[in-house]
Enzyme design. Sequence first.
Site, PDB file in Angstrom:
ATOM      1  N   HIS A   1       0.796  -1.230   0.000  1.00 42.50           N
ATOM      2  CA  HIS A   1       0.000   0.000   0.000  1.00 42.50           C
ATOM      3  C   HIS A   1       0.828   1.279   0.000  1.00 42.50           C
ATOM      4  O   HIS A   1       0.264   2.360   0.180  1.00 42.50           O
ATOM      5  CB  HIS A   1      -0.929   0.051   1.216  1.00 42.50           C
ATOM      6  CG  HIS A   1      -1.999  -0.988   1.206  1.00 42.50           C
ATOM      7  ND1 HIS A   1      -3.244  -0.777   0.660  1.00 42.50           N
ATOM      8  CD2 HIS A   1      -2.006  -2.254   1.670  1.00 42.50           C
ATOM      9  CE1 HIS A   1      -3.979  -1.868   0.793  1.00 42.50           C
ATOM     10  NE2 HIS A   1      -3.243  -2.783   1.403  1.00 42.50           N
TER      11      HIS A   1
ATOM     12  N   LYS B   1      -8.164  14.109   4.517  1.00 43.29           N
ATOM     13  CA  LYS B   1      -7.359  12.884   4.501  1.00 43.29           C
ATOM     14  C   LYS B   1      -6.314  13.037   5.604  1.00 43.29           C
ATOM     15  O   LYS B   1      -6.228  14.100   6.217  1.00 43.29           O
ATOM     16  CB  LYS B   1      -6.666  12.674   3.148  1.00 43.29           C
ATOM     17  CG  LYS B   1      -5.963  13.937   2.610  1.00 43.29           C
ATOM     18  CD  LYS B   1      -5.350  13.711   1.240  1.00 43.29           C
ATOM     19  CE  LYS B   1      -6.330  13.840   0.120  1.00 43.29           C
ATOM     20  NZ  LYS B   1      -6.470  12.670  -0.734  1.00 43.29           N
ATOM     21  N   ARG B   2      -5.535  11.969   5.852  1.00 49.95           N
ATOM     22  CA  ARG B   2      -4.465  12.124   6.837  1.00 49.95           C
ATOM     23  C   ARG B   2      -3.565  13.295   6.453  1.00 49.95           C
ATOM     24  O   ARG B   2      -3.389  13.589   5.267  1.00 49.95           O
ATOM     25  CB  ARG B   2      -3.614  10.845   6.906  1.00 49.95           C
ATOM     26  CG  ARG B   2      -4.221   9.744   7.737  1.00 49.95           C
ATOM     27  CD  ARG B   2      -4.413  10.153   9.179  1.00 49.95           C
ATOM     28  NE  ARG B   2      -3.185  10.024   9.934  1.00 49.95           N
ATOM     29  CZ  ARG B   2      -2.991   9.132  10.912  1.00 49.95           C
ATOM     30  NH1 ARG B   2      -3.958   8.307  11.267  1.00 49.95           N
ATOM     31  NH2 ARG B   2      -1.839   9.076  11.541  1.00 49.95           N
TER      32      ARG B   2
ATOM     33  N   LYS C   1       0.957  14.486   0.856  1.00 49.81           N
ATOM     34  CA  LYS C   1      -0.415  14.796   0.419  1.00 49.81           C
ATOM     35  C   LYS C   1      -0.589  16.297   0.161  1.00 49.81           C
ATOM     36  O   LYS C   1      -1.588  16.738  -0.382  1.00 49.81           O
ATOM     37  CB  LYS C   1      -1.424  14.292   1.447  1.00 49.81           C
ATOM     38  CG  LYS C   1      -1.434  12.768   1.577  1.00 49.81           C
ATOM     39  CD  LYS C   1      -2.447  12.309   2.622  1.00 49.81           C
ATOM     40  CE  LYS C   1      -2.377  10.825   2.930  1.00 49.81           C
ATOM     41  NZ  LYS C   1      -3.108   9.973   1.963  1.00 49.81           N
TER      42      LYS C   1
ATOM     43  N   THR D   1      -8.522   6.592  -2.046  1.00 47.40           N
ATOM     44  CA  THR D   1      -9.889   6.076  -2.197  1.00 47.40           C
ATOM     45  C   THR D   1     -10.892   7.195  -1.939  1.00 47.40           C
ATOM     46  O   THR D   1     -12.018   7.140  -2.436  1.00 47.40           O
ATOM     47  CB  THR D   1     -10.152   4.902  -1.231  1.00 47.40           C
ATOM     48  OG1 THR D   1      -9.655   5.252   0.064  1.00 47.40           O
ATOM     49  CG2 THR D   1      -9.471   3.638  -1.704  1.00 47.40           C
TER      50      THR D   1
ATOM     51  N   LYS E   1     -14.625   8.429  -3.754  1.00 46.67           N
ATOM     52  CA  LYS E   1     -15.882   8.733  -3.049  1.00 46.67           C
ATOM     53  C   LYS E   1     -16.413  10.098  -3.478  1.00 46.67           C
ATOM     54  O   LYS E   1     -17.623  10.276  -3.681  1.00 46.67           O
ATOM     55  CB  LYS E   1     -15.648   8.701  -1.530  1.00 46.67           C
ATOM     56  CG  LYS E   1     -15.281   7.311  -1.022  1.00 46.67           C
ATOM     57  CD  LYS E   1     -14.657   7.339   0.370  1.00 46.67           C
ATOM     58  CE  LYS E   1     -13.980   5.994   0.657  1.00 46.67           C
ATOM     59  NZ  LYS E   1     -13.070   6.037   1.816  1.00 46.67           N
TER      60      LYS E   1
HETATM   61  C1  26V Z   1       2.299   1.791   7.967  1.00 44.56           C
HETATM   62  C2  26V Z   1       2.584   1.795   9.286  1.00 44.56           C
HETATM   63  C3  26V Z   1       3.967   1.894   9.651  1.00 44.56           C
HETATM   64  C4  26V Z   1       4.196   1.485  11.064  1.00 44.56           C
HETATM   65  C5  26V Z   1       3.212   2.061  12.002  1.00 44.56           C
HETATM   66  C6  26V Z   1       1.817   1.704  11.670  1.00 44.56           C
HETATM   67  C7  26V Z   1       1.558   1.733  10.222  1.00 44.56           C
HETATM   68  C8  26V Z   1       0.254   1.685   9.792  1.00 44.56           C
HETATM   69  C9  26V Z   1      -0.013   1.685   8.463  1.00 44.56           C
HETATM   70  C10 26V Z   1       0.997   1.739   7.551  1.00 44.56           C
HETATM   71  C11 26V Z   1       0.735   1.635   6.103  1.00 44.56           C
HETATM   72  C12 26V Z   1       0.171   2.836   5.579  1.00 44.56           C
HETATM   73  C13 26V Z   1      -0.083   2.595   4.161  1.00 44.56           C
HETATM   74  C14 26V Z   1      -1.385   3.159   3.738  1.00 44.56           C
HETATM   75  O1  26V Z   1      -2.262   3.460   4.507  1.00 44.56           O
HETATM   76  N1  26V Z   1      -1.504   3.288   2.460  1.00 44.56           N
HETATM   77  C15 26V Z   1      -2.693   3.791   1.842  1.00 44.56           C
HETATM   78  O2  26V Z   1      -3.446   2.682   1.407  1.00 44.56           O
HETATM   79  C16 26V Z   1      -4.625   3.058   0.741  1.00 44.56           C
HETATM   80  C17 26V Z   1      -5.388   1.807   0.417  1.00 44.56           C
HETATM   81  O3  26V Z   1      -4.685   1.054  -0.505  1.00 44.56           O
HETATM   82  C18 26V Z   1      -4.301   3.872  -0.479  1.00 44.56           C
HETATM   83  O4  26V Z   1      -5.497   4.296  -1.079  1.00 44.56           O
HETATM   84  C19 26V Z   1      -3.468   5.093  -0.115  1.00 44.56           C
HETATM   85  O5  26V Z   1      -3.048   5.764  -1.261  1.00 44.56           O
HETATM   86  C20 26V Z   1      -2.254   4.657   0.688  1.00 44.56           C
HETATM   87  O6  26V Z   1      -1.550   5.772   1.195  1.00 44.56           O
END
Ligand code: 26V
Length: 824
Positions: free
Chosen positions: A351, A552-553, A558, A660, A664
């Site tokens: 992701h 968004k975050r 971003k 995503t 929406k």
């Molecule tokens: C990474 C980490 C790193 C360690 C701490 C906890 C944590 C939690 C989540 C993540 C991964 C983040 C990746 C993410 O959210 N990607 C998003 O995924 C969406 C669904 O595929 C996508 O639409 C977004 O573009 C993408 O940023």
Amino acid sequence: MEGLKKDVIRHVVSSLGSDYASKSAYNYYNALALAVRDRLIDNWIKTQRSYYDEKAKRVYYLSLEYLPGKSLMNNLHCLGIYETARKAMSDLGFSLEDLAEQEWDAGLGNGGLGRLASCFLDSMATLGIPGYGYGIRYDYGIFHQVIEDGKQVEQADNWMRVGNPWAYERGQHLFPVRFFGEVKNWTDEYGRLRHTWTAGDTVLAMPCDMLVPGWDNHHVINMRLWSARSDVEFDLDFFNTGNYLGAVEEKIFDEKISKVLYPSDQIEEGRELRLKQQYFFVTATIQDILRRFRKKHQDMTELPQSVAIQLNDTHPAIAIAELMRILLDEDLLDWEVAWDICVSTFAYTNHTILPEALETWPVSLLERMLPRHMQIIYEINARFLREVERVARSEDCGQLCHRDLDHLKQRVSLIQERPIKSVRMAHLAIIGSHSVNGVAALHTELLKARVFDDFQRLYPQKINNKTNGVTPRRWLWSANQPLSRLIASHIGTGFVRNLDELTQLEPLAADPAFREAWRAAKLENKQRLQAYIKRKLMRELHTEHLFDVHIKRIHEYKRQVLNLLHVVTAYNRLRHGQAADFTPRTVFFGGKAAPSYFMAKRIIHAINAVAATVNADSRVNDKLQVVYLPNYCVSQAERVIPATELSEQISTAGMEASGTGNMKFALNGALTIGTWDGATIEMAQAIGPELLFIFGMREDELVSLRQHGYNPMLYYHGDEELREALDMLRSDAFSPGQHGLFAPLVDNLLHGGDRFFVLADYRQYLGAQQDVGRLYLDQEEWTRRSILNAARMGFFSSDRAISQYAREIWDVAPMAGLQNGKGA
Ligand code: 26V
């Protein structure tokens, strides 16, 4: 309706122990939820039974995060009893909308990745795919954000304090989870070396089930979330030794595992408790999967025919080592047989390509906490590197000298040596899976060409694309009733299950009466948002303004700062009387920053400071307003998106894996201002790029700009408006008495290399915003484009995404009898 009313009253009395005459909204919400759950559980049981009866292959979606939001309205709509419930509750003296407000968002995720998981469960339920979502039931979900003096303050999200009427806690079905301990070697009867992991600490995993209904099809799937329970109370000796308080302390310590969601995404922090969460969740899930499998099978080699496991990012990737451990140490299979089973069973979704988000775990930590898993990872690596060597040598590549081979092995190894010796979880996930997918076309191409290029050469078939999607049930039908009713009155309700049917709206874009009705629906949503903002923020919105939304975050990539620079520039033009033709607009921002992410928090502060200045300036505030929406979450998105006219999707090209939210918004008739990034690219291709406002440098252009030496100062010196905006941010123009408060943001752009190319895209962004303002003045043309945007969004349904996963990765078919929405 009478039946539902009776059930609600019965639950108020017998389940909640209250007097039905005391009209508490809280009790009536809970009672209604329980009555709805009653209507789901029979179908859930039938659904589960049918999987066994039909020997269906099951899909397990493993995700450390879910963002279901609120369940009441969605479940009423799926069951087709929304109107019935509305009337029933109105008879009982409540508005359904008010009751729905009583529910707390289940916020068990950070953002896009968790929400995607929830959309996928909805689609599996609707398509009749035998699927399960597995995760953790955090006691505290994503923090509650409040804004104080312009700054983000985090508050604990104790979402279960008010109870969760949707969940079944299954305290009698506990699974043991072991940590630490040591590995003993022994020799089996054939003289083979065997290993047994003898446990150190044991914790228990308790399942909590949340039912996920499909749309009008009697198919109800399960989201099973694990909660940590201490085994101390099961071990009476512990208490009997006289150390009562010590025993209780240990119990609290154990139960910490599922206490809190890590509130950061994209920044890897590598904490011990986080690894414990991952393994806790993974081992309980694998045990549960195998328990179900073994009811009907003895031969473990049949596992891949019965089970597909999808890893949502690398967070559950330790599952690969766990399944290997069970197959080797408990089922006593040979390595090769076990490995084949693993690779055929697992698939991995990536992701993000941001290097700081790629997970690694220190070898020293793994060796201590999961000693047997670490051994297995070493063995996987040794065999893999031998295979790499074999493939590399067998290829006739003259230039491949030893040096290159060594480098290749270092690059693809599961172990990285620096800065500390660690396991690369993405490499484990790639090697241990038969499929690795990205989440949008560009993202997948970048995985192949850059991030995982060596693996692409080694396994050219493995990396594939599955562009994300969103569920039309929540994000159109339930969130936007005014628009959905309008659409349904022209093309029927089939689009809710088959989003491609929206193309039938295309001819209506030319019909002035339909356009007027389309605008009326948007206005109704804007007015609803206006009422909400008035109630929550005590602010009056101008509904005749263009509603421009960036939610968004908060993250540098971003580029909320790019949007802010546009706001400051618009403010300057208005102040200086240089914007006679300015189209009045309200710019909304919303989003949470990771608590440890300094720059993101400072961005929130800057947005609020600019908002305060602009909103208080009577020279401009009838034309320009800025709103920060505190505590952005799923249910807030459901309110804001239908009211949005302009969707901001302005990430640095190549950085947003998919997005995503972009989908929406367009589905709800917003026009997009966006960069050539993530799934926005595919949206532009499906809709027609001329119907969006695309601007900015493309990914390949940024690569070459970087290579030729990007100098942000050139833009600063070459662009007067940009210079003015940055100088104001750096001064105390927006932070009276606090000179330099936002200097870190500006310095980061000017002297810190501007890693996300904000300045490079500024001028083009301004131009695109100018086009937006101009088009908005032509409401007929704006509406026409809005209709065509929505009409061409069929591809971006999560039903399409899940159908592709089912066919191309999982090899599972929908349950017979459910495909056409005819209930089983
Ligand atoms: C990474 C980490 C790193 C360690 C701490 C906890 C944590 C939690 C989540 C993540 C991964 C983040 C990746 C993410 O959210 N990607 C998003 O995924 C969406 C669904 O595929 C996508 O639409 C977004 O573009 C993408 O940023």
